[in-house]
Design a protein around this motif. Sequence first.
Motif, short mmCIF file in Angstrom:
data_model
loop_
_atom_site.label_atom_id
_atom_site.label_comp_id
_atom_site.label_asym_id
_atom_site.label_seq_id
_atom_site.Cartn_x
_atom_site.Cartn_y
_atom_site.Cartn_z
N THR A 154 -83.23 108.53 -4.54
CA THR A 154 -84.14 109.32 -5.36
C THR A 154 -84.15 108.75 -6.77
O THR A 154 -83.11 108.38 -7.31
CB THR A 154 -83.67 110.79 -5.42
N ARG A 207 -81.15 106.64 1.89
CA ARG A 207 -82.16 107.32 1.06
C ARG A 207 -81.78 107.17 -0.40
O ARG A 207 -80.61 106.94 -0.74
CB ARG A 207 -82.29 108.77 1.45
N THR A 257 -86.81 106.79 1.80
CA THR A 257 -85.86 106.69 2.90
C THR A 257 -86.16 105.41 3.66
O THR A 257 -87.30 104.94 3.66
CB THR A 257 -85.95 107.89 3.88
N TRP A 258 -85.13 104.84 4.27
CA TRP A 258 -85.35 103.68 5.12
C TRP A 258 -84.48 103.85 6.36
O TRP A 258 -83.39 104.41 6.31
CB TRP A 258 -85.04 102.37 4.39
N ASN A 259 -85.05 103.43 7.48
CA ASN A 259 -84.37 103.59 8.76
C ASN A 259 -84.70 102.39 9.63
O ASN A 259 -85.71 102.38 10.33
CB ASN A 259 -84.80 104.91 9.42
N SER A 295 -79.94 102.28 7.37
CA SER A 295 -80.68 103.48 7.00
C SER A 295 -80.06 104.07 5.75
O SER A 295 -78.88 103.87 5.47
CB SER A 295 -80.69 104.49 8.15
N ARG A 350 -94.26 113.88 1.45
CA ARG A 350 -94.36 112.57 2.06
C ARG A 350 -95.70 111.95 1.68
O ARG A 350 -96.76 112.53 1.92
CB ARG A 350 -94.26 112.68 3.58
N GLY A 402 -88.83 109.71 -3.98
CA GLY A 402 -87.82 109.65 -2.95
C GLY A 402 -88.19 108.57 -1.95
O GLY A 402 -89.36 108.39 -1.62
#
Length: 107
Positions: free
Chosen positions: A11, A9, A81-83, A7, A95, A79
């Motif tokens: 930018t 993030r 994010t990865w999880n 996980s 989003r 931006g």
Amino acid sequence: MSLASASGRFTFTSSAPAPHWATDGLYYEFGPSPASPEGVRVAATKHPDGSLEVRVDDGAEDVTFRRPLPPLPAGLLIGVTWNFGTVTLFVNGTRADSVTLPTSALV
């Protein structure tokens, strides 16, 4: 590091390439960004049809988002994010989209 097994993030920002770039019907490339500490790179393309394509790549997996370009100020703020297999895109703080990698990428 992999988008599928970690996980994090990242930018990516870019200033406006022209005064009316978001609405002028031309093609613009942004990036690729420098790599994040985890090795993730982001690149964006504004297409003449007004859509924004964002490519997220960690060297093992890549994800491409393509959506209508939202109303934008002078520049562009991406931006990501990865999880553990779910990659989410934010454009100028809002989003925009999310995808889950195929289970074959999660092995």
